[in-house]
Design a protein around this motif. Sequence first.
Motif, PDB file in Angstrom:
ATOM      1  N   ILE A  53     -93.093  37.008 -91.981  1.00 23.62           N
ATOM      2  CA  ILE A  53     -93.375  35.746 -91.301  1.00 23.62           C
ATOM      3  C   ILE A  53     -94.885  35.541 -91.175  1.00 23.62           C
ATOM      4  CG2 ILE A  53     -91.236  35.941 -89.985  1.00 23.62           C
ATOM      5  CD1 ILE A  53     -93.070  36.532 -87.507  1.00 23.62           C
ATOM      6  N   LYS A  54     -95.298  34.302 -91.105  1.00 23.41           N
ATOM      7  CA  LYS A  54     -96.712  33.973 -90.970  1.00 23.41           C
ATOM      8  C   LYS A  54     -97.133  34.077 -89.510  1.00 23.41           C
ATOM      9  CE  LYS A  54    -100.128  30.387 -92.018  1.00 23.41           C
ATOM     10  NZ  LYS A  54    -100.347  29.030 -92.592  1.00 23.41           N
ATOM     11  N   VAL A  55     -98.250  34.789 -89.273  1.00 19.38           N
ATOM     12  CA  VAL A  55     -98.747  35.014 -87.915  1.00 19.38           C
ATOM     13  C   VAL A  55    -100.206  34.564 -87.821  1.00 19.38           C
ATOM     14  CG1 VAL A  55     -99.225  36.731 -86.127  1.00 19.38           C
ATOM     15  CG2 VAL A  55     -97.201  36.972 -87.569  1.00 19.38           C
ATOM     16  N   ILE A  56    -100.510  33.903 -86.725  1.00 23.26           N
ATOM     17  CA  ILE A  56    -101.894  33.508 -86.427  1.00 23.26           C
ATOM     18  C   ILE A  56    -102.279  34.101 -85.075  1.00 23.26           C
ATOM     19  CG2 ILE A  56    -103.343  31.546 -85.708  1.00 23.26           C
ATOM     20  CD1 ILE A  56    -102.065  29.879 -87.869  1.00 23.26           C
ATOM     21  N   PRO A  99     -95.940  42.874 -96.781  1.00 20.65           N
ATOM     22  CA  PRO A  99     -95.627  42.433 -98.147  1.00 20.65           C
ATOM     23  C   PRO A  99     -94.157  42.077 -98.364  1.00 20.65           C
ATOM     24  CG  PRO A  99     -95.651  44.824 -98.073  1.00 20.65           C
ATOM     25  CD  PRO A  99     -95.955  44.342 -96.669  1.00 20.65           C
ATOM     26  N   SER A 100     -93.356  42.061 -97.308  1.00 19.20           N
ATOM     27  CA  SER A 100     -91.921  41.785 -97.461  1.00 19.20           C
ATOM     28  C   SER A 100     -91.689  40.358 -97.965  1.00 19.20           C
ATOM     29  CB  SER A 100     -91.208  41.978 -96.119  1.00 19.20           C
ATOM     30  OG  SER A 100     -91.431  43.278 -95.606  1.00 19.20           O
ATOM     31  N   PRO A 101     -90.488  40.085 -98.494  1.00 21.93           N
ATOM     32  CA  PRO A 101     -90.170  38.705 -98.924  1.00 21.93           C
ATOM     33  C   PRO A 101     -90.307  37.739 -97.756  1.00 21.93           C
ATOM     34  CG  PRO A 101     -88.521  40.261 -99.723  1.00 21.93           C
ATOM     35  CD  PRO A 101     -89.392  41.016 -98.756  1.00 21.93           C
ATOM     36  N   SER A 102     -90.778  36.554 -98.060  1.00 21.13           N
ATOM     37  CA  SER A 102     -91.034  35.582 -97.005  1.00 21.13           C
ATOM     38  C   SER A 102     -89.748  35.057 -96.383  1.00 21.13           C
ATOM     39  CB  SER A 102     -91.845  34.418 -97.555  1.00 21.13           C
ATOM     40  OG  SER A 102     -92.036  33.432 -96.566  1.00 21.13           O
ATOM     41  N   LEU A 103     -89.870  34.663 -95.142  1.00 21.62           N
ATOM     42  CA  LEU A 103     -88.730  34.081 -94.428  1.00 21.62           C
ATOM     43  C   LEU A 103     -88.295  32.779 -95.083  1.00 21.62           C
ATOM     44  CD1 LEU A 103     -86.968  34.297 -91.806  1.00 21.62           C
ATOM     45  CD2 LEU A 103     -88.654  32.817 -90.732  1.00 21.62           C
ATOM     46  N   VAL A 104     -89.281  32.026 -95.631  1.00 27.36           N
ATOM     47  CA  VAL A 104     -89.003  30.756 -96.295  1.00 27.36           C
ATOM     48  C   VAL A 104     -89.628  30.792 -97.681  1.00 27.36           C
ATOM     49  CG1 VAL A 104     -89.228  28.252 -96.195  1.00 27.36           C
ATOM     50  CG2 VAL A 104     -89.063  29.575 -94.078  1.00 27.36           C
ATOM     51  N   THR A 136    -102.236  36.415 -90.844  1.00 31.41           N
ATOM     52  CA  THR A 136    -101.649  37.584 -91.484  1.00 31.41           C
ATOM     53  C   THR A 136    -100.152  37.367 -91.588  1.00 31.41           C
ATOM     54  OG1 THR A 136    -101.541  40.013 -91.457  1.00 31.41           O
ATOM     55  CG2 THR A 136    -101.264  38.879 -89.348  1.00 31.41           C
ATOM     56  N   ARG A 137     -99.439  38.387 -92.053  1.00 35.12           N
ATOM     57  CA  ARG A 137     -97.986  38.312 -92.127  1.00 35.12           C
ATOM     58  C   ARG A 137     -97.385  39.540 -91.472  1.00 35.12           C
ATOM     59  NH1 ARG A 137     -94.879  34.762 -94.407  1.00 35.12           N
ATOM     60  NH2 ARG A 137     -95.884  32.942 -95.343  1.00 35.12           N
ATOM     61  N   ALA A 138     -96.356  39.319 -90.670  1.00 27.71           N
ATOM     62  CA  ALA A 138     -95.669  40.403 -89.971  1.00 27.71           C
ATOM     63  C   ALA A 138     -94.256  40.532 -90.514  1.00 27.71           C
ATOM     64  CB  ALA A 138     -95.634  40.133 -88.476  1.00 27.71           C
ATOM     65  N   GLY A 139     -93.715  41.734 -90.445  1.00 28.44           N
ATOM     66  CA  GLY A 139     -92.359  41.967 -90.900  1.00 28.44           C
ATOM     67  C   GLY A 139     -91.369  41.939 -89.750  1.00 28.44           C
ATOM     68  N   ILE A 140     -90.262  41.206 -89.940  1.00 26.78           N
ATOM     69  CA  ILE A 140     -89.178  41.164 -88.952  1.00 26.78           C
ATOM     70  C   ILE A 140     -87.856  41.230 -89.706  1.00 26.78           C
ATOM     71  CG2 ILE A 140     -88.036  39.852 -87.128  1.00 26.78           C
ATOM     72  CD1 ILE A 140     -90.597  38.523 -86.448  1.00 26.78           C
ATOM     73  N   GLY A 141     -87.111  42.292 -89.481  1.00 29.66           N
ATOM     74  CA  GLY A 141     -85.797  42.404 -90.111  1.00 29.66           C
ATOM     75  C   GLY A 141     -85.832  42.310 -91.617  1.00 29.66           C
ATOM     76  N   GLY A 142     -86.845  42.876 -92.246  1.00 28.79           N
ATOM     77  CA  GLY A 142     -86.923  42.853 -93.704  1.00 28.79           C
ATOM     78  C   GLY A 142     -87.487  41.577 -94.279  1.00 28.79           C
ATOM     79  N   LYS A 143     -87.904  40.640 -93.441  1.00 26.85           N
ATOM     80  CA  LYS A 143     -88.512  39.387 -93.883  1.00 26.85           C
ATOM     81  C   LYS A 143     -89.952  39.298 -93.372  1.00 26.85           C
ATOM     82  CE  LYS A 143     -84.963  37.599 -96.024  1.00 26.85           C
ATOM     83  NZ  LYS A 143     -84.980  37.323 -97.474  1.00 26.85           N
TER      84      LYS A 143
END
Length: 245
Positions: free
Chosen positions: A122-125, A86-91, A113-120
């Motif tokens: 990202i979209k994952v397939i 649920p973190s803020p999106s990278l873009v 789904t969405r994964a978290g990286i460094g507090g952001k």
Amino acid sequence: MKQTVSSTASSKASTGPSSVTCFKCGTQGHKSFECKNTKVMITMENGDIETLDEDEYEALVQAAVESEEAYEQESGEDPLLCEHDPSPSLVVTRVLTTQPHAMEEQRCNIFQTRAGIGGKSIKVIIDGGSCHNLASTELCEKLNLTLRKHPHPYHIQWLSDKGNVKIQHTVTVTFKIGPYEDTIECDVVPMTVCHMLLGRPWQYDKKAIHDGLSNTYTFKVNDKKFELRPMTPSQIIADRTLVGD
């Protein structure tokens, strides 16, 4: 007349108490419901017969049941559910209106789904049709990930509208989806469909099992069982309108 009496006596003798066998204790002279024997006979795999008291038999059965329940709990533990990050999106782009999706089934959806990286976020397939784990150039640039020269450069065509693209770099990506944390090696590509694509190598390394109906992936890491759950169609539509892909 004598012959008839003899025949009747013989008949009574054949059905008398001494000819009846008890199915409980195996002796003659009484029926099983009349048996006063409190022992239970168990036939072993090698054919031997072992006799136990009823209390001993019940204790043995109880121990076997408890052992089986313990095994089921150990081998069939509930998996750790991994929902999208649920973190803020990278873009981030301008917010648009969203429309609800009537059907929430996964029949026509690839896993997203969405994964978290460094507090952001990202979209994952996850796509078993891909022979490589992939990371987008946008992901690497925005997070300042260190690129390395690819040991075996190759060309791809289907992930971009730029035609044939040569893959020349790899990158190490550490991400988190719910309680699942991992670090994988990805080839760097200028793709726009997602930020990271987990392909056949990821599924193979994790021994991941895909449930086609629920579109979930189940696997174990360090004896912990994880279940990756996809975003619903409504969540995907909202995600496309709220953030840039």
